[in-house]
Write an enzyme that holds these catalytic residues in place. Structure first.
Site, short mmCIF file in Angstrom:
data_model
loop_
_atom_site.label_atom_id
_atom_site.label_comp_id
_atom_site.label_asym_id
_atom_site.label_seq_id
_atom_site.Cartn_x
_atom_site.Cartn_y
_atom_site.Cartn_z
N TYR A 168 -31.88 22.19 31.55
CA TYR A 168 -32.71 22.86 32.55
C TYR A 168 -34.18 22.51 32.39
CZ TYR A 168 -28.58 25.66 33.68
OH TYR A 168 -27.32 26.06 34.05
N LYS A 200 -19.98 19.90 23.54
CA LYS A 200 -19.04 18.85 23.94
C LYS A 200 -19.37 17.58 23.16
CE LYS A 200 -16.99 18.20 27.64
NZ LYS A 200 -15.52 18.38 27.73
N ASP A 210 -15.36 23.25 27.18
CA ASP A 210 -14.37 23.42 28.26
C ASP A 210 -13.16 24.21 27.76
OD1 ASP A 210 -13.95 21.22 26.63
OD2 ASP A 210 -12.95 20.02 28.15
N ASP A 269 -24.94 29.38 30.25
CA ASP A 269 -25.06 29.92 31.59
C ASP A 269 -23.67 30.20 32.16
OD1 ASP A 269 -26.17 30.68 33.97
OD2 ASP A 269 -27.07 28.76 34.46
N ASP A 312 -21.33 33.95 32.16
CA ASP A 312 -20.87 34.52 33.42
C ASP A 312 -19.36 34.77 33.40
OD1 ASP A 312 -23.36 34.70 34.46
OD2 ASP A 312 -23.03 33.38 36.17
#
Ligand code: NAD
Length: 369
Positions: free
Chosen positions: A142, A193, A226, A250, A254
């Site tokens: 970001y 990852k 993942d 992020d 959620d």
């Protein structure tokens, strides 16, 4: 008796409505002790844009830097959808996070027994869930440069975001994770990852080194981000503290939020580094939800996330964990008694509004004091 200075930033939409309930809780704590709180209030977000044409003023930033903790409501709404990008309501929150270097975002995902049926997952999967997603908040994709859209001149454009992490950024968030785990079930899972990303390889390496050097008493597990998303919906109770980067955090936070059934229940804390002189850390506490323009001004907002955010301030900024526990217990008891705001009600359950829910929690606190 210590006095702590709080900067209250209610913001837009339901922000001021839920903040009003926190103010009553703060007043109660100030009168009852153990510590006192002095509060100051300022504008942030769309309401600040209306008054000053910016999402947060320099004067408010100075107050934020001087405060012992910031209690933030929510910002934004359709009224400000067309304001210039740099001064959009969310820019106020981003500036606070950036200028105060709030790099550690703590999001607990707790499922109160009385609400286990509000989750879209089966009761036995989520009942009693109590995990923390710890998200790195000031680095990664970001913020990394270059961050551009370039016209390639052949009818094509190229968008670039850059995922970048330095050792110190991973080191300090890993330490927050292990320190948190020591106050809980002593388990950290680190998600990245490493199979496809160099930042993932470095993340894994630094977290492993910090663990080996300083936190061997805490169990550490590495998980691919993942797979972690799948595990969170399969059996979330396998985790205690889950630490990850800004982007994966992020998304994973959620997912964890939805395990609990309602946005109106979820508090969060964003912490900076510990100041070597004062031993205090900059900190901002806020509900996970936004300004909920669809219900703003109707007295329907659930104040629990906001009140629980103040509870996190007691725990993480002021060493008042016992009082934070009392807030959590007060919330659990009003829920166990069947009190529900609209967002957490099932079927034909009777509902109450923002002020009644706030008053009920305060009543439980008073009874426990
Ligand atoms: P939202 O969280 O505001 O609302 C999503 C849904 O959840 C809505 O139906 C809302 O009514 C409900 N909801 C949220 N909080 C609730 C509460 N406390 N009690 C009862 N119901 C609640 O998200 P959104 O609709 O995507 O965004 C609305 C505005 O908020 C946008 O302008 C967005 O940019 C902004 N936003 C701000 C923040 C923040 O200030 N940190 C975070 C997210 C969104």
């Amino acid at each position: 008796m210590a006095t702590h200075n709080l900067l209250l930033l209610p913001g837009d939409g339901i922000g001021p409505e839920v903040m009003a309930e926190v103010k009553r809780v703060i007043d109660f704590f100030s009168k009852k002790g153990p510590d006192k709180f002095s509060t100051e209030e300022a504008l942030v977000g769309g309401c600040c844009y209306d008054a000053h044409k910016v999402a947060i003023t320099d004067a408010t930033m100075d107050k934020a830097k001087a405060a012992d903790a910031i209690i933030f409501g929510a910002v934004g709404g359709p009224k400000w959808d067309k304001v210039p990008y740099d001064v959009r309501p969310e820019a106020g929150l981003l500036r606070l996070r950036k200028d105060l270097a709030l790099f550690a975002n703590i999001r607990p995902a707790i499922v109160y027994p009385a609400l286990a049926d509000s989750s879209s997952l089966k009761r036995d999967v989520v009942e009693g869930l109590d995990i923390i997603i710890l998200r790195e908040l000031t680095g990664g994709v970001y913020f990394g440069e270059p961050k551009t859209i370039t016209d390639l001149g052949n009818g094509q454009k190229r968008g670039i975001d850059t995922q970048v992490y330095d050792t110190f950024e991973i080191d300090r968030i890993a330490r927050v994770a292990f320190d948190l785990a020591r106050t809980r079930r002593k388990k950290v899972a680190s998600a990245e990852k490493r199979n496809v990303m160099k930042t993932g390889v470095l993340w894994n390496e630094v977290v492993t080194r910090v663990h080996q050097e300083s936190y061997k008493d805490v169990a550490l597990e590495h998980v691919l981000a993942d797979n972690c998303a799948m595990q969170l919906v399969r059996w979330p109770k396998q985790y205690d503290v889950l630490v990850t980067d800004n982007l994966f955090g992020d998304v994973l936070s959620d997912i964890a939020a939805m395990l609990t059934g309602s946005l109106g229940m979820l508090p969060s804390a964003s912490l900076g580094a510990i100041d070597s002189k004062t031993k205090l850390r900059k900190a901002l506490y806020e509900p996970v939800h936004g300004s909920a323009p669809d219900i703003a001004g109707k007295g329907l907002a659930n104040p629990i996330a906001m009140i629980a955010s103040f509870g996190m301030a007691l725990r993480y900024s002021f060493g008042l964990g016992e009082w934070a526990d009392k807030i959590d217990q007060a919330i659990a008891s009003v829920l166990a008694k069947g009190l529900r705001t609209k967002d957490i009600a099932q079927g034909t359950e009777k509902t109450i509004g923002t002020t009644d829910m706030g008053a009920a929690i305060l009543g439980e606190l008073k009874a426990a004091a």
